[in-house]
Motif scaffolding. Structure first.
Motif, mmCIF file in Angstrom:
data_model
loop_
_atom_site.group_PDB
_atom_site.id
_atom_site.type_symbol
_atom_site.label_atom_id
_atom_site.label_comp_id
_atom_site.label_asym_id
_atom_site.label_seq_id
_atom_site.Cartn_x
_atom_site.Cartn_y
_atom_site.Cartn_z
ATOM 1 N N ASN A 137 -34.189 16.022 -4.239
ATOM 2 C CA ASN A 137 -33.972 15.901 -5.685
ATOM 3 C C ASN A 137 -33.080 14.719 -6.039
ATOM 4 O O ASN A 137 -33.282 14.054 -7.055
ATOM 5 C CB ASN A 137 -33.346 17.182 -6.244
ATOM 6 N N ALA A 138 -32.060 14.470 -5.227
ATOM 7 C CA ALA A 138 -31.130 13.371 -5.511
ATOM 8 C C ALA A 138 -30.315 13.089 -4.267
ATOM 9 O O ALA A 138 -30.196 13.929 -3.374
ATOM 10 C CB ALA A 138 -30.197 13.735 -6.673
ATOM 11 N N PHE A 139 -29.770 11.879 -4.208
ATOM 12 C CA PHE A 139 -28.820 11.581 -3.135
ATOM 13 C C PHE A 139 -27.823 10.544 -3.642
ATOM 14 O O PHE A 139 -28.069 9.826 -4.617
ATOM 15 C CB PHE A 139 -29.524 11.102 -1.856
ATOM 16 N N GLU A 140 -26.653 10.492 -2.967
ATOM 17 C CA GLU A 140 -25.591 9.563 -3.345
ATOM 18 C C GLU A 140 -25.066 8.864 -2.093
ATOM 19 O O GLU A 140 -24.911 9.488 -1.040
ATOM 20 C CB GLU A 140 -24.433 10.307 -4.021
ATOM 21 N N ILE A 141 -24.784 7.574 -2.238
ATOM 22 C CA ILE A 141 -24.172 6.783 -1.174
ATOM 23 C C ILE A 141 -22.897 6.166 -1.724
ATOM 24 O O ILE A 141 -22.915 5.506 -2.765
ATOM 25 C CB ILE A 141 -25.118 5.672 -0.662
ATOM 26 N N PHE A 142 -21.800 6.397 -1.038
ATOM 27 C CA PHE A 142 -20.502 5.833 -1.413
ATOM 28 C C PHE A 142 -19.999 4.941 -0.279
ATOM 29 O O PHE A 142 -20.065 5.319 0.897
ATOM 30 C CB PHE A 142 -19.466 6.923 -1.665
ATOM 31 N N LYS A 143 -19.482 3.800 -0.657
ATOM 32 C CA LYS A 143 -18.789 2.956 0.307
ATOM 33 C C LYS A 143 -17.311 3.306 0.281
ATOM 34 O O LYS A 143 -16.725 3.469 -0.795
ATOM 35 C CB LYS A 143 -18.984 1.479 -0.037
ATOM 36 N N LEU A 144 -16.706 3.437 1.454
ATOM 37 C CA LEU A 144 -15.279 3.724 1.525
ATOM 38 C C LEU A 144 -14.497 2.435 1.316
ATOM 39 O O LEU A 144 -14.662 1.467 2.074
ATOM 40 C CB LEU A 144 -14.903 4.346 2.876
ATOM 41 N N GLY A 145 -13.688 2.408 0.256
ATOM 42 C CA GLY A 145 -12.877 1.234 -0.036
ATOM 43 C C GLY A 145 -11.457 1.431 0.456
ATOM 44 O O GLY A 145 -10.774 2.359 0.030
ATOM 45 N N PRO A 146 -10.981 0.600 1.373
ATOM 46 C CA PRO A 146 -9.620 0.778 1.894
ATOM 47 C C PRO A 146 -8.579 0.433 0.836
ATOM 48 O O PRO A 146 -8.833 -0.341 -0.091
ATOM 49 C CB PRO A 146 -9.555 -0.212 3.071
ATOM 50 N N LEU A 147 -7.406 1.019 0.971
ATOM 51 C CA LEU A 147 -6.273 0.730 0.089
ATOM 52 C C LEU A 147 -5.130 0.216 0.959
ATOM 53 O O LEU A 147 -4.224 0.979 1.325
ATOM 54 C CB LEU A 147 -5.846 1.987 -0.671
ATOM 55 N N PRO A 148 -5.150 -1.067 1.319
ATOM 56 C CA PRO A 148 -4.161 -1.566 2.283
ATOM 57 C C PRO A 148 -2.746 -1.619 1.751
ATOM 58 O O PRO A 148 -1.791 -1.509 2.513
ATOM 59 C CB PRO A 148 -4.671 -2.979 2.598
ATOM 60 N N ASP A 149 -2.578 -1.785 0.444
ATOM 61 C CA ASP A 149 -1.231 -1.949 -0.116
ATOM 62 C C ASP A 149 -0.787 -0.706 -0.862
ATOM 63 O O ASP A 149 -1.576 -0.072 -1.576
ATOM 64 C CB ASP A 149 -1.193 -3.147 -1.067
ATOM 65 N N SER A 150 0.484 -0.371 -0.698
ATOM 66 C CA SER A 150 1.080 0.748 -1.425
ATOM 67 C C SER A 150 1.761 0.220 -2.676
ATOM 68 O O SER A 150 2.306 -0.885 -2.671
ATOM 69 C CB SER A 150 2.117 1.464 -0.551
ATOM 70 N N PRO A 151 1.763 0.994 -3.765
ATOM 71 C CA PRO A 151 2.463 0.552 -4.975
ATOM 72 C C PRO A 151 3.964 0.454 -4.728
ATOM 73 O O PRO A 151 4.492 1.026 -3.773
ATOM 74 C CB PRO A 151 2.125 1.638 -6.001
ATOM 75 N N THR A 152 4.633 -0.270 -5.600
ATOM 76 C CA THR A 152 6.080 -0.466 -5.498
ATOM 77 C C THR A 152 6.800 0.877 -5.420
ATOM 78 O O THR A 152 6.371 1.870 -6.031
ATOM 79 C CB THR A 152 6.585 -1.260 -6.718
ATOM 80 N N ASN A 153 7.883 0.910 -4.652
ATOM 81 C CA ASN A 153 8.718 2.111 -4.517
ATOM 82 C C ASN A 153 8.898 2.780 -5.881
ATOM 83 O O ASN A 153 9.315 2.143 -6.845
ATOM 84 C CB ASN A 153 10.072 1.701 -3.932
ATOM 85 N N GLN A 154 8.590 4.082 -5.960
ATOM 86 C CA GLN A 154 8.540 4.768 -7.260
ATOM 87 C C GLN A 154 9.888 4.794 -7.961
ATOM 88 O O GLN A 154 9.967 4.693 -9.189
ATOM 89 C CB GLN A 154 8.013 6.201 -7.082
ATOM 90 N N THR A 155 10.971 4.897 -7.194
ATOM 91 C CA THR A 155 12.304 4.863 -7.804
ATOM 92 C C THR A 155 12.544 3.530 -8.501
ATOM 93 O O THR A 155 13.081 3.485 -9.620
ATOM 94 C CB THR A 155 13.388 5.098 -6.733
ATOM 95 N N ASP A 156 12.115 2.438 -7.859
ATOM 96 C CA ASP A 156 12.260 1.111 -8.470
ATOM 97 C C ASP A 156 11.374 0.981 -9.709
ATOM 98 O O ASP A 156 11.780 0.387 -10.716
ATOM 99 C CB ASP A 156 11.897 0.022 -7.464
ATOM 100 N N VAL A 157 10.156 1.520 -9.630
ATOM 101 C CA VAL A 157 9.257 1.454 -10.785
ATOM 102 C C VAL A 157 9.856 2.202 -11.971
ATOM 103 O O VAL A 157 9.886 1.697 -13.098
ATOM 104 C CB VAL A 157 7.872 2.035 -10.427
ATOM 105 N N ASP A 158 10.346 3.428 -11.712
ATOM 106 C CA ASP A 158 10.958 4.208 -12.796
ATOM 107 C C ASP A 158 12.144 3.465 -13.392
ATOM 108 O O ASP A 158 12.345 3.459 -14.615
ATOM 109 C CB ASP A 158 11.403 5.576 -12.270
ATOM 110 N N ALA A 159 12.932 2.825 -12.523
ATOM 111 C CA ALA A 159 14.123 2.106 -12.996
ATOM 112 C C ALA A 159 13.746 0.917 -13.861
ATOM 113 O O ALA A 159 14.285 0.725 -14.950
ATOM 114 C CB ALA A 159 14.972 1.668 -11.802
#
Length: 890
Positions: free
Chosen positions: A366-388
């Motif tokens: 009836n249907a099918f789906e194909i997803f490519k896995l996208g890597p996330l190499p970088d982490s967002p800035t330290n959350q304490t710094d972002v909040d500040a």
């Protein structure tokens, strides 16, 4: 039969046919309405939608899709609105308006879904050039999700259709940034932006994002428009132009109950009602996806529903072959959805669905789906710094075009800001010189704990220089010149500057005193004041103790007035052992439960000598075990202090274990601070409880060798006697360290959510300062009357997040528990709050020792008692003179 009878007969037949036709139409209409109702029910279940018409002038409802679109004015502050050229107009409204970004390298939309972080979201961006700029020029730019590149948008000027990019993203932050980055190949623009909350769907990759490559609705007609919301609860866009080799279409009008099924992918009925099967004589369906496949990983989902009624005794059975590997056997149930997968594949997606030898029917899909896995190499800035930095931006109303998105990544674009290369990165330099800043120096600056250089020169800043700047461990440059700062320069900053550890610039602050004489004047002024306060405090303490003695509320010897050493105050516990039979007798067969914790239930008991006790009975299902039981017994047998709960005895008979404590008549502090508490604590009682608890904790940290860290300090572990004397309880998690400066990496769980030291949570390093953080949260509870985690419409808010903006506004009245109705000394309240905030910096090295905290709290209590005495004297004078002289002294 004459003509009249014939006409009457025809009329009757015509009426019957009309009635039958109307009945048929009504039944079809009722079925359609039922189906529409089910669709709408599905759609309303998933209300976590953000739909933005980028460039629109007003909000509106798209009646074709049922989607409510918002303008983007609340999501971005840069760019300008345009519309496509008239000859390029499309029927879909949101595709005809454009937001374009001719200025700035990076422009970001800020999305704040109400479900918050650690959730799965489907994000989609639409692009339709439509020659909006009359330049007929191909556009190319990058699209980022947060700090990682999502796609390169490549729009050909000849394209007469809409291009969209979609991604399924597991967000680890409360805010999701979608950024358009100018790469020098065209001006970035966007037509529409969608965010869909995907709830508990199976579309998830914890190590990256999922990029939809094929979402194929098989068996549909090529002339059909794509299926999406409201038919699809997740608003996926299903394609009809995907063909499987040598296949034919089949379909049904019968309803498929997707609401009642347990299929987590929740495909639309319209997608499941159509399918493909092999042409006559064939028993296999095949497909090969080879685009953009080099060094790629894919997830594949197959969606089935049996839409043909199979004759009794026949079966449809098949296997699936994926990149040469076989899976199955699979069979289907009539009109019941079935999803098979996801399967993870490398480099390519090649599949065939084959009927087994005993199958009577060919396979269907009836249907099918194909997803490519996208890597996330970088982490967002330290959350304490972002909040500040966000708090700083808000406090000073900084409206720079490049201050949007993540502060440090994908590349540092925030002017005046520098970050290091850590993962996650930290803010190490902030230059706000000549930025028209006004008001006091924001406390949020002190939360940039990795900062090395801070330049606030040539602004309109007022107030004093925070002493806490000296506690920032890496700060080597601090420029405050050219402002309107007042008061004395903190001694700790001058010492750091004189030793060469800090470049300190203060020139141009005309009312700022940089000389030691300021400190001397301040000290000479404070000495008589402090002396008088101390003398009044001592006098008040004596009066209070005698008053309590007279009323029978305090049982202390006169020697306690002049103070005893810690050793002299220690009372040797008898620590008698009890048999389990005695425990049963003491508790009257466990008749009265007075509490419950991680160890087990706590029962009221009565000893033979008439003393009431609390009996904590070990539970086999408790989170703590025999090791914790022995730890608590051993500690309480050697640790004695008036502000620690005393151990009367224990029972240790195989699986029957119990601890017998002194009974605390007023329960625990948490109960006293509840909104529905009948006996509310007044301001001075709260301060006294804080002092009592600080004395107990200070003894554990500094009076015991080796020092003891409690590890689970919280309001429910502060017990209260009949006279409201506070004592610390529950040493089941405590650890003794070999040296005062020792710290350990702890692998077993410690602490309670809301009280846990963020540094310990991040690194696992535990020391005395972890208790200091928990004590700070405890103080915050006493001051505000709020729990550590405050329940709200959008989940829980930490008490420090709640109190921080009120502190910055200087709104002490909104901070103090409103049930006190203003009955507190304002100066004392501010001092208590300052003590609290000194306990909770994110870095442990910035927190004071418990001995310093205890000293400050005692001063705070003395200040409150002095204020009460002044008020009492004023009331007495007014009574003598017959006047009202003390309406409000606070």
């Amino acid at each position: 039969m004459d003509g009249g009878q014939i006409l009457l007969s025809y009329t009757k037949v015509w009426v019957i046919l009309l009635l039958l036709s109307a009945t048929f139409r009504n039944s079809k209409l009722a079925a359609k309405n039922t189906e529409q109702h089910k669709k709408r029910k599905l759609a309303t279940e998933n209300s976590g939608f953000i739909s933005i018409d980028c460039g629109a002038e007003e909000d509106y409802l798209d009646r074709n899709t049922g989607i409510s679109y918002k303008t983007d004015k609340d999501f971005i502050s840069t760019g300008k609105n345009m519309i496509v050229a008239p000859e390029y107009n499309l029927q879909t409204r949101f595709k005809n308006s454009v937001r374009t970004f001719p200025e700035g390298k990076r422009n970001c939309y800020t999305l704040k879904p109400r479900q918050g972080k650690n959730q799965n979201y489907y994000v989609r961006a639409f692009f339709y050039y439509g020659n909006y700029d009359s330049k007929n020029k191909t556009q190319m730019f990058d699209l980022y999700l947060g700090v990682n590149r999502w796609a390169t948008v490549d729009i050909n000027v000849e394209d007469m259709f809409t291009t969209y990019y979609d991604i399924i993203h597991y967000s680890i932050t409360d805010t999701i940034y979608v950024c358009l980055v100018n790469t020098g190949s065209g001006v970035p623009f966007i037509n529409g932006l969608d965010l869909r909350f995907m709830n508990d769907s199976p579309y998830r990759s914890m190590n990256g994002s999922l990029l939809p490559r094929v979402q194929a609705d098989l068996g549909g007609h090529q002339t059909q428009s794509s299926t999406r919301y409201e038919d699809d609860v997740y608003d996926r866009i299903w394609q009809f132009d995907v063909n499987l080799n040598d296949s034919v279409s089949i379909s049904t009008e019968t309803n498929i109950d997707i609401q009642g099924s347990d299929n987590p992918c929740r495909l639309p009925v319209e997608v499941l009602r159509t399918a493909v099967q092999p042409r006559n004589g064939l028993n296999s369906l095949s497909y090969n996806y080879t685009r953009y496949t080099e060094n790629s990983e894919f997830l594949v989902f197959f969606h089935f529903a049996e839409i043909e009624q199979i004759a009794p005794g026949e079966i449809r059975e098949f296997t699936i072959t994926l990149n040469g590997l076989n899976y199955g056997l699979f069979t289907l149930e009539y009109l019941k959805p079935l999803t098979i997968g996801p399967y993870k594949l490398q480099d390519q997606v090649r599949f065939s669905i084959d009927a087994t030898l005993r199958s009577d029917l060919p396979p269907i899909l009836n249907a099918f789906e194909i997803f490519k896995l996208g890597p996330l190499p970088d982490s967002p800035t330290n959350q304490t710094d972002v909040d500040a930095i966000m708090a700083i931006k808000k406090a000073y109303k900084i409206d720079r075009v490049d201050w949007q998105g993540d502060p440090c990544l994908p590349f540092t674009t925030w002017s005046g800001l520098q970050c290091n290369n850590d993962n996650p990165p930290r803010i190490i330099s902030l230059n706000l010189s000549s930025s028209q800043l006004s008001g006091n120096i924001a406390l949020s600056l002190l939360n940039l704990t990795a900062i090395q250089s801070l330049d606030l020169s040539n602004n309109e800043l007022t107030g004093t220089v925070p002493e806490a700047f000296a506690q920032l461990p890496d700060l080597t440059i601090l420029y405050l010149s050219g402002n309107k700062l007042t008061g004395a320069v903190p001694r700790s900053l001058k010492e750091k500057s004189n030793s060469g550890q800090l470049q300190l610039s203060l020139e141009g602050n005309l009312d700022l005193c940089k000389m030691d004489t300021c400190e001397n004047k301040k000290r000479s002024f404070r000495v008589p004041v402090i002396a008088s306060v101390i003398s009044v405090s001592v006098l008040l303490s004596i009066i209070t103790i005698f008053w309590r003695l007279k009323r029978g509320r305090l049982n202390v010897s006169l020697s306690s007035l002049v103070g005893l050493s810690r050793k002299e105050l220690s009372l040797k516990s008898k620590n008698q052992p009890f048999t389990y039979t005695e425990i049963v007798s003491i508790t009257n067969n466990f008749q009265t439960i007075i509490g419950e914790g991680g160890f087990g239930k706590v029962y009221l008991g009565n000893l033979k000598d008439g003393r009431q006790v609390a009996v904590k009975l070990f539970s086999q299902s408790s989170r703590q075990g025999y090791k914790e039981f022995l730890a608590e017994v051993e500690l309480l047998m050697i640790v004695h202090h008036r502000n620690l709960v005393s151990l009367v005895g224990y029972c240790n008979e195989h699986e029957n274990m119990a601890l017998v404590y002194e009974y605390m008549a007023n329960g625990n502090l948490k109960e006293k601070l509840l909104e529905n508490s009948t006996n509310m604590l007044n301001w001075r009682e709260r301060l006294q409880i804080a002092v009592d608890a600080a004395q107990g904790l200070e003894y554990l940290h500094n009076g015991c060798r080796p020092p003891i860290v409690h590890r689970d300090l919280k309001s429910s572990n502060i017990l209260l006697t009949e006279n409201l004397q506070a004592k610390i309880a529950d040493f089941g998690l405590s650890k003794a360290f070999a040296t005062e400066g020792d710290s350990h990496v702890i692998t077993d769980p410690a602490g309670t959510p809301g009280y846990i030291d963020p540094e310990f949570r991040a690194s696992g390093n535990l020391n005395k300062k972890s208790d200091v953080y928990s004590f700070g949260i405890l103080l915050c509870e006493l001051i505000t009357g709020q729990p550590p985690l405050i329940r709200g419409h959008q989940g829980h808010t930490h008490i420090l997040q709640w109190v921080s903006p009120l502190v910055e506004r200087g709104d002490i009245r909104s901070i103090i528990d409103p049930r006190l109705k203003g009955e507190f000394n304002t100066n004392c309240a501010w001092k208590a709050l300052e003590i609290t905030l000194s306990c909770v910096p994110p870095t442990s090295t910035q927190r004071p020792d418990m001995s310093d905290i205890l000293g400050e709290l005692k001063e705070c209590l003395a200040m409150e008692m002095s204020s009460e005495m002044s008020m009492c004297d004023s009331v007495k004078i007014s009574l003598v003179l017959g006047t009202d002289m003390a309406p409000n002294l606070r």
